[in-house]
Design an enzyme around this catalytic site. Structure first.
Site, short mmCIF file in Angstrom:
data_model
loop_
_atom_site.label_atom_id
_atom_site.label_comp_id
_atom_site.label_asym_id
_atom_site.label_seq_id
_atom_site.Cartn_x
_atom_site.Cartn_y
_atom_site.Cartn_z
N GLN A 37 0.42 -1.33 0.20
CA GLN A 37 0.36 0.32 0.05
C GLN A 37 0.53 0.95 0.07
OE1 GLN A 37 -3.17 -0.57 3.24
NE2 GLN A 37 -2.67 -2.55 3.89
N HIS B 58 9.05 -3.28 -2.22
CA HIS B 58 8.00 -2.94 -3.09
C HIS B 58 8.33 -2.07 -4.25
CE1 HIS B 58 4.87 -4.39 -5.22
NE2 HIS B 58 4.35 -3.63 -4.56
N LYS C 237 -1.95 -8.36 -15.43
CA LYS C 237 -2.42 -9.66 -14.33
C LYS C 237 -3.64 -8.11 -14.00
CE LYS C 237 -1.21 -9.10 -9.80
NZ LYS C 237 -0.28 -9.69 -8.83
N ARG D 195 -5.82 -7.87 -10.22
CA ARG D 195 -6.67 -8.66 -9.54
C ARG D 195 -8.09 -8.67 -9.05
NH1 ARG D 195 -4.09 -11.32 -4.86
NH2 ARG D 195 -2.44 -10.50 -5.83
N ASP E 73 8.84 -12.41 -9.35
CA ASP E 73 8.52 -11.43 -8.86
C ASP E 73 8.73 -11.44 -7.65
OD1 ASP E 73 6.32 -9.21 -8.28
OD2 ASP E 73 4.73 -11.43 -8.33
C1 R5P Z 1 1.92 -7.60 -5.96
O1 R5P Z 1 1.96 -6.03 -6.07
C2 R5P Z 1 3.05 -8.02 -5.71
O2 R5P Z 1 4.02 -7.86 -6.29
C3 R5P Z 1 2.68 -9.44 -6.11
O3 R5P Z 1 3.15 -9.83 -7.06
C4 R5P Z 1 2.16 -10.11 -5.21
O4 R5P Z 1 1.95 -9.19 -3.83
C5 R5P Z 1 1.48 -11.53 -5.27
O5 R5P Z 1 0.49 -12.39 -4.27
P1 R5P Z 1 0.09 -13.34 -4.44
O6 R5P Z 1 1.07 -14.45 -4.39
O7 R5P Z 1 -0.77 -13.12 -3.25
O8 R5P Z 1 -0.86 -13.47 -5.95
#
Ligand code: R5P
Length: 301
Positions: A97, A130, A192, A194, A218
Site C-alpha cells: 500500500q 516493493h 494482471k 487482481r 516477482d
Molecule cells: C503485487 O503487487 C506483488 O508484487 C505480488 O505480485 C503479489 O503481492 C503476490 O501476491 P499473491 O501471491 O497473493 O498473488
C-alpha cells in the site's frame, strides 16, 4: 566500522538473526521479551548499550505483532541512550500500500516509515522493497539490498537453455529486468488484473515463451495466485521449463498447495521470512539464505 556493535532481535526470525550474528562473529544482545496476559508486549534491554551504535533485526512474518514489537524495541533502546539505531528489515510489511489507489485508503508504507523513525530508527537496511518510492518515504538513510545477488547464482546453476524472463505483472518489471540484464535474455510481461486478494487473472501476454525456459520473477509470493496463474499462462503458450523466483516467500493461505499443482518446476526464494518445515523440505522449493547479504551490509556501515 571494524567492531560489530550490539545486535538485538525481536521474536520474528531467530534463526536468521543467529546466522547473521554468527557471520559477524558476535551473539545477539540480551533482552527480556514477553507478553502480558492482556497481550501487551513487554521488553527490557539487558546489555550496557549506552553510547553504543546498535542494530535491530526484525522481519515481519506476523506484521501487526512484529511491528509493535519492533517499535517497543526501538523505544527501549532510544531510552537507553544508545548512540544510533540501524533497523534491519529483511521483509518490510505493509509495503504494497505505497500509494492511494482509491479515495479512502491509507498509504501504509509511509505510515510504517513514520512509525519507525518516531520510535528511534536512525538508518534502515531493507531488502527488495516493493517499490523504489518507499526509500523516499524515510527521512533517514536507507540502504536498499537486492536479493538477486544471492538468487541469480542459483538460477545460473540450473544452466537453463534459451531463457526468457517473465514479469507476472507491471510492478514486477523492475525486478524481472535485473534478471533479463544478468542473463542477457528477453523480457516478457503479463498484464494482471487482481479480482480479490486471493484471485488474479492474467489478461495480456507480451513476449514469446514457446519452447523456452521461463524464469518468472516477482518481489513476493503471498497466496501464490500471481506466480501460479502466470506459470499456467506460460505453460499454455508452450514454455518448456518454468522456474519461479520471489525475493520474499510469504506463502499465505493455500499457496503451497497451488504451487504443488502448478507447472512451476522449481520455486526459488529467500529466508527473509521464516519458512515452515513443509516449505523447506518441499522438493519444488529452494530457500536461499540472505544472512551473508545482511551481514555484509551491516559490517560495512
Ligand atoms: C503485487 O503487487 C506483488 O508484487 C505480488 O505480485 C503479489 O503481492 C503476490 O501476491 P499473491 O501471491 O497473493 O498473488
Amino acid at each position: 566500522m571494524n567492531v560489530v556493535p550490539f545486535i538485538f532481535n525481536g521474536s520474528s526470525h531467530p534463526l536468521l538473526c543467529q546466522e547473521v550474528a554468527a557471520i559477524l562473529g558476535t551473539s545477539l544482545g540480551k533482552r527480556e521479551l514477553g507478553v502480558f496476559p492482556d497481550s501487551e508486549i513487554f521488553l527490557e534491554i539487558q546489555e550496557p548499550v549506552k553510547g553504543h551504535p546498535v542494530f535491530v533485526l526484525q522481519s515481519m512474518e506476523d506484521p501487526n505483532f512484529h511491528l509493535v514489537e519492533l517499535l517497543i524495541l526501538l523505544d527501549a533502546l532510544k531510552r537507553a541512550w544508545v548512540e544510533s539505531i540501524t533497523v534491519v528489515l529483511p521483509y518490510f510489511a505493509y509495503a504494497r500500500q505505497d500509494r492511494q489507489d482509491k479515495a479512502g485508503t491509507a498509504i501504509t508504507a509511509k505510515l510504517m516509515a513514520d512509525l519507525l523513525t518516531t520510535a528511534g530508527a536512525n538508518r534502515l537496511i531493507a531488502m527488495d522493497l516493493h517499490s523504489e518510492q518507499i526509500e523516499g518515504f524515510f527521512n533517514i538513510p536507507v540502504h536498499h539490498l537486492l536479493s538477486n545477488k544471492v538468487l541469480i547464482p542459483v538460477c545460473r546453476s540450473l544452466k537453463l537453455e534459451d531463457p526468457v524472463i517473465v514479469a507476472p505483472d507491471k510492478g514486477a518489471i523492475k525486478f524481472a529486468a535485473q534478471y533479463a540484464a544478468e542473463f542477457n535474455a528477453p523480457l516478457a510481461t503479463i498484464e494482471k488484473e487482481r479480482k480479490t486478494s486471493f484471485d488474479v487473472e492474467m489478461r495480456l501476454f507480451v513476449g514469446n515463451v514457446k519452447g523456452k525456459s521461463v524464469i518468472l520473477v516477482d518481489d513476493m509470493c503471498s497466496t501464490g495466485g500471481t506466480l501460479v496463474q502466470a506459470a499456467k499462462a506460460c505453460a499454455e503458450l508452450g514454455a518448456r521449463r518454468i522456474i519461479a523466483v520471489a525475493a520474499h516467500g510469504l506463502f499465505a493461505a493455500n499457496a503451497m498447495e497451488k504451487i504443488e499443482k502448478s507447472p512451476i518446476e522449481l520455486f526459488i526464494t529467500t529466508n527473509s521470512l521464516p519458512c515452515s518445515e513443509k516449505v523447506q523440505k518441499h522438493p519444488k522449493m529452494r530457500i536461499v539464505s540472505i544472512a551473508p547479504l545482511l551481514a555484509e551490509a551491516m559490517g560495512h556501515l
